[in-house]
Design a protein around this motif. Structure first.
Motif, PDB file in Angstrom:
ATOM      1  N   LEU A 257       0.844  -1.188   0.000  1.00 39.63           N
ATOM      2  CA  LEU A 257       0.000   0.000   0.000  1.00 39.63           C
ATOM      3  C   LEU A 257       0.882   1.241   0.000  1.00 39.63           C
ATOM      4  CD1 LEU A 257      -2.772   1.428   0.307  1.00 39.63           C
ATOM      5  CD2 LEU A 257      -2.501   1.171   2.794  1.00 39.63           C
ATOM      6  N   GLY A 258       0.779   2.020  -1.062  1.00 40.46           N
ATOM      7  CA  GLY A 258       1.518   3.275  -1.154  1.00 40.46           C
ATOM      8  C   GLY A 258       0.545   4.436  -1.175  1.00 40.46           C
ATOM      9  N   MET A 259       0.840   5.474  -0.399  1.00 39.40           N
ATOM     10  CA  MET A 259      -0.036   6.639  -0.329  1.00 39.40           C
ATOM     11  C   MET A 259       0.798   7.893  -0.543  1.00 39.40           C
ATOM     12  SD  MET A 259      -2.312   5.392   2.977  1.00 39.40           S
ATOM     13  CE  MET A 259      -3.478   6.749   2.911  1.00 39.40           C
ATOM     14  N   GLY A 260       0.357   8.730  -1.478  1.00 42.25           N
ATOM     15  CA  GLY A 260       1.067   9.961  -1.776  1.00 42.25           C
ATOM     16  C   GLY A 260       0.274  11.171  -1.336  1.00 42.25           C
ATOM     17  N   PHE A 261       0.956  12.098  -0.673  1.00 43.90           N
ATOM     18  CA  PHE A 261       0.312  13.301  -0.141  1.00 43.90           C
ATOM     19  C   PHE A 261       1.000  14.543  -0.704  1.00 43.90           C
ATOM     20  CE2 PHE A 261      -0.113   9.902   2.895  1.00 43.90           C
ATOM     21  CZ  PHE A 261      -1.397  10.015   3.416  1.00 43.90           C
ATOM     22  N   ALA A 262       0.211  15.562  -1.029  1.00 42.59           N
ATOM     23  CA  ALA A 262       0.748  16.846  -1.471  1.00 42.59           C
ATOM     24  C   ALA A 262       0.829  17.791  -0.280  1.00 42.59           C
ATOM     25  CB  ALA A 262      -0.130  17.442  -2.563  1.00 42.59           C
ATOM     26  N   CYS A 263       1.948  18.505  -0.180  1.00 47.42           N
ATOM     27  CA  CYS A 263       2.143  19.474   0.909  1.00 47.42           C
ATOM     28  C   CYS A 263       2.073  20.882   0.325  1.00 47.42           C
ATOM     29  CB  CYS A 263       3.499  19.279   1.589  1.00 47.42           C
ATOM     30  SG  CYS A 263       3.917  17.579   1.977  1.00 47.42           S
ATOM     31  N   GLU A 264       1.271  21.729   0.899  1.00 46.16           N
ATOM     32  CA  GLU A 264       1.118  23.085   0.369  1.00 46.16           C
ATOM     33  C   GLU A 264       1.762  24.129   1.281  1.00 46.16           C
ATOM     34  OE1 GLU A 264      -2.996  23.655  -0.533  1.00 46.16           O
ATOM     35  OE2 GLU A 264      -2.958  22.258  -2.222  1.00 46.16           O
ATOM     36  N   SER A 265       2.728  23.688   2.084  1.00 47.29           N
ATOM     37  CA  SER A 265       3.487  24.606   2.930  1.00 47.29           C
ATOM     38  C   SER A 265       4.916  24.676   2.424  1.00 47.29           C
ATOM     39  CB  SER A 265       3.475  24.126   4.389  1.00 47.29           C
ATOM     40  OG  SER A 265       4.417  24.849   5.164  1.00 47.29           O
TER      41      SER A 265
END
Length: 420
Positions: A257-265
């Motif tokens: 299970l791979g999960m990708g998150f975008a950071c907007e900081s």
């Protein structure tokens, strides 16, 4: 550390060090990471290492290195941000420890220059037998990634999350493009690489800087330079409107299970600490809760991709635990975002990062790899400066930065029997 320009598009990062018995000398061409060129560049580093005009085969190269008291020169191909770094890293006895006060820096630099500027050729092309051997080796290396299902799943997550972006391109390229390479195309790629790509050189050892510069200028006197292109700046990932879910089926017994998150900081230090709290260490919430306490994963960790503003989670699970594991990973992220921490957790995370920066000075290889990443991606902080930023990051900054982290892409690798 000092960084100076030796020639057009040629830079030296000088890292003086007298604590080691060895010297390190690295030469890296920094090029844009692209599907069209990644395979050729990966193949080039291996072919150039096969021989020079004066040492046309591995045996002759080995004898030359033996005369330098067992010096080593390794071909390297690395991915730094949205650049590909192609070149060599040499390790040799520091001159202070060479028998009879012999100077080893100059002949080692000269050999490095020969590998770059004077590879062995026949009729204006690389030797066909070298080309075919290294092409086969590269295809085998690309295929072998599939045998490491964790690395394969991590790579597939980035390819899907960053589809259409350079960051989604693997450092070795792909099998189909590699298979289509031919000697004429590869030699043209070599000529373009050495003429128009930025060359970053790193030295760690006891020799004075002016001596290192003189040795390198002499070694690279024949390096052709035309219009040198600056490495591209990494662009931040544009988040998806809604999270994307992708499933792939292979003959596997354990789900990935791979999960990708975008950071907007843009608060790098806060995100570094936040990711370490989330899944970046053995004291993290993913490790202690999802893996140890709840036993939902065989492994679970997260990685902060600074240049792209991403966090990715890598985990190995039983197929039937997919939803439970995903829900719990998101719950642990929310706990970091809301500051639901034990008193010791933040200081443990801070200590983990500070120890990592402090230990860089104990390894020439780690220093070279760190500064290559900095120069290739346009960053200029030293490990000490990054450590100072981490020390000053307040809990409020960490929670605010992590509150911008949003789920972007979920990739799941499951067994073929799930098709039934």
């Amino acid at each position: 550390m000092t960084r100076t320009q030796l020639a057009s598009g040629v830079f030296l990062t000088y890292l003086p060090a007298k604590k080691f018995k060895t010297s390190l000398l690295s030469a890296q061409f920094v090029v844009p990471l692209q599907w069209e060129t990644a395979s050729a560049n990966a193949l080039l580093s291996a072919i150039l290492r096969r021989g020079t005009v004066s040492c046309p085969d591995m045996g002759a190269l080995s004898r030359r290195l033996d005369k330098l008291y067992g010096a080593r020169i390794d071909a390297t191909i690395r991915k730094k941000g949205e650049t590909q770094c192609v070149g060599f890293v040499a390790s040799l006895i520091d001159d202070r420890f060479a028998p009879g006060g012999e100077r080893l820096l100059e002949p080692a630099a000269a050999l490095l220059g020969e590998l770059v500027c004077h590879p062995v050729t026949r009729d204006g092309l690389f030797l066909e037998e070298y080309f075919e051997n290294e092409k086969t080796n590269l295809i085998d290396a690309i295929r072998s990634i599939l045998n490491d299902k964790r690395a394969y799943a991590d790579s597939r997550l980035l390819q899907e999350m960053c589809a259409g972006e350079p960051y989604g391109v693997p450092r070795l390229g792909n099998e189909q493009i590699t298979a289509a390479l031919h000697p004429q195309l590869l030699y043209s790629a070599y000529q373009q690489l050495i003429a128009s790509s930025r060359l970053e050189i790193f030295y760690s050892g006891s020799a004075p800087q002016n001596r290192v510069e003189n040795a390198l200028r002499s070694a690279l006197a024949d390096l052709p330079r035309s219009k040198v292109s600056a490495p591209p700046e990494s662009s931040l990932h544009v988040p998806s409107q809604e999270p994307r879910f992708l499933t792939e089926r292979l003959d596997v017994t354990q789900g990935k299970l791979g999960m990708g998150f975008a950071c907007e900081s843009g608060d790098t230090a806060a995100l570094l600490l936040g990711n370490t709290l989330f899944g970046g260490s053995s004291n993290s919430k993913l490790f202690l809760n999802v893996r140890e306490k709840l036993s939902l994963c065989y492994y679970a960790s997260s990685l902060f991709h600074r240049q792209k503003g991403l966090i990715t989670v890598s985990s190995g699970i039983e197929f039937e635990n997919r939803q439970k594991a995903m829900d719990e990973i998101l719950a642990q992220l929310e706990a970091v975002q809301k500051g639901n921490l034990e008193p010791w957790e933040l200081e443990a995370a801070r200590s983990t990062l500070l120890n990592a920066y402090a230990s860089m000075g104990d390894s020439q290889g780690k220093l070279e790899n760190f500064y290559l990443g900095q120069t290739a991606t346009g960053q200029n902080e030293s490990p000490e400066e990054l450590a100072a930023q981490v020390r000053s990051a307040t809990p409020e900054r960490i929670f605010n930065a992590m509150s911008t982290v949003k789920l972007d892409t979920v990739y799941f690798l499951e067994g073929k029997e799930a098709e039934a």
